[in-house]
Design a protein around this motif. Structure first.
Motif: not given
Length: 490
Positions: A294-301, A312-316
């Motif tokens: 999820x961290x990789x996908x969130x960084x991408x998006x 942040x554990x993908x929690x932005x």
């Protein structure tokens, strides 16, 4: 705008109608008599090459205690009614902003009124409050009444009781009092038979949904339709303690990153946010594989640094996105429209606080423009009173009821209204880069509503722009056209 009374009656209250009288201007504007009596003026503007004549009213409804007759509040309004129209069949829309604490000029001079603030270069506190005829005015298909709750606009609480203030500054008290104001306005101006719409922005949408019940049950006034702009229907979805909130914000973050103008450009993000993202979030931070995915996908998006997103554990959070997205340029993004950036006042500090590049720049010329409209065009003798465009004290003192703001919701009220009245129709409009009330949160909430006989009764539209999408010319036109279709189909 979204900033961070006794059940069973208007605590109780009655209303003395503010109508144009034969008193002198000095007598009408005397502070001891509260806000001035209603003033009626006639105007003509040119829309698309055609003349449109209308009557404008500026006045106030005076709320008083039904038992003691003690004054409680003066609730100001500005209305526009098309000349020559049949009033019994002509729709009429009551318009509210949110906050709580925001005056109706945001929607009025931003999008709906016959006049509006000239938006070119308006995102500056020092921009001149230039007023132009509004080619996108809703007056072409509905009459308009802009209402400022106590503490906003020119409206004020005139009673001395602290308990009175607390009741006005509460979810239930606000709805009960405004229901009386609307009923009295309709009665005084002989519009009870007209099709009635409630238009709200942000918390004003929350307010409008609550008003449907108060009008129906307490004032015998039925509502034909709701038009909700950038609504907050459930505050839980804006709180980071709810994992669903991270999914709700993700498509709007991606819209900023991609420069998206419609949902089609975000189909993959919506699918991920409503599916695999939630699955990995629920697995928790101890699941290293889920956290990595999820961290990789969130960084991408989001376009954020992958190291920050991983930390942040993908929690932005919104504030993190607003600062980190343009940090290299020493700028911060507006939460009210993520495509608008301003300067970071402390770019080299680990932490920073800032005024919003949209909300806090637009409020000054809007407030000044409203003062010009009321005094110069509508000739209401308000004298030196200040138009309260955004009252932070109201927002800070607001009582959301048991459970507080985080648990406040209007979805159950909307569900009840749709189930009870098969004629009621609802239009919901969001801006795609709004980081205050993200569109995907509303979409997920609406997905849980039954069809109530006809799923098309609730329309959901996403436009380019942010919390106030009408700041953009193309979205202001689209908002008008969408609203017109919604009103005309009834």
């Amino acid at each position: 705008m979204l900033a961070a009374i006794v059940t069973g009656g208007c605590f109780p209250c009655r209303a003395d109608d503010a109508t144009a009288g034969k008193k002198s201007a000095d007598e009408r504007s005397s502070p001891s008599r509260g806000l001035p009596a209603e003033v009626v003026t006639n105007h003509t503007i040119t829309l698309n090459g055609e003349k449109l004549a209308f009557t404008a009213r500026a006045g106030a409804v005076h709320l008083r205690d039904a038992q003691s007759d003690a004054p409680q509040a003066d609730v100001a309004y500005v209305s526009y009614e098309r000349a020559g129209a049949e009033s019994l069949s002509r729709p009429i829309a009551f318009v509210f902003n949110g906050g709580p604490g925001a005056g109706s000029a945001w929607l009025g001079l931003g999008a709906l009124s016959p006049w509006r603030l000239h938006m070119a270069n308006a995102l500056s506190p020092s921009a001149p409050p230039t007023i132009v005829e509004n080619a996108e005015s809703w007056l072409t298909f509905t009459d308009l009444v802009f209402v400022d709750p106590p503490g906003t606009g020119y409206s004020k609480i005139v009673g001395d009781s602290e308990d009175l203030r607390k009741r006005f500054f509460s979810v239930q008290g606000d709805a009960d009092a405004l229901a009386v104001v609307l009923r009295k306005w309709l009665t005084t101006h002989r519009r009870l038979a007209s099709p009635k719409y409630l238009v709200g922005e942000s918390y004003g949408s929350f307010r409008a949904v609550k008003l449907v019940h108060a009008l129906r049950e307490r004032e015998s006034v039925g509502v034909t339709g709701l038009i909700l702009i950038s609504p907050v229907l459930d505050f839980t979805w804006l709180d980071a303690r709810n994992l669903l909130s991270f999914a709700a914000y993700l498509p709007s973050f991606a819209a900023v990153t991609r420069g998206a103008k419609d949902r089609a450009a975000l189909a993959d993000v919506e699918e991920y946010a409503g599916g695999a993202y939630l699955t990995d979030l629920l697995k928790g931070v101890r699941d290293a594989d889920a956290l990595s995915r999820l961290s990789a996908r969130v960084a991408q998006f989001t376009g954020l640094n992958s190291k920050i997103v991983s930390q942040l554990g993908g929690r932005v959070h919104v504030k993190t996105f607003s600062r980190e997205r343009a940090r290299d340029d020493q700028r911060i993004l507006s939460a009210y429209d993520g495509e608008v950036a301003g300067f970071d006042p402390a770019p080299f500090s680990q932490d920073s606080d800032w005024e919003d590049p949209v909300l806090d720049t637009l409020r000054t010329p809007l407030g000044a423009a409203m003062s010009r409209i009321v005094t110069e065009k509508l000739e209401w003798p308000i004298n030196d009173a200040r138009y309260e465009i955004l009252n932070a004290q109201v927002a800070h003192q607001w009582d959301y009821g048991r459970g507080g703001r985080v648990n406040a919701e209007a979805v159950s009220d909307l569900r009840e209204a749709l189930a009870l009245d098969p004629r009621l129709k609802v239009l919901i409009v969001h801006g795609i880069t709004d980081l205050v009330t993200p569109y995907f949160a509303t979409k997920l909430l609406l997905d849980q509503l039954p069809a109530f006989g006809d799923g098309s009764r609730v329309q959901f539209v996403v436009l380019p722009g942010g919390h106030m999408p009408y700041v953009r010319d193309e979205s202001r036109r689209a908002l008008r056209d969408t609203a017109r279709i919604s009103v005309e189909r009834n």
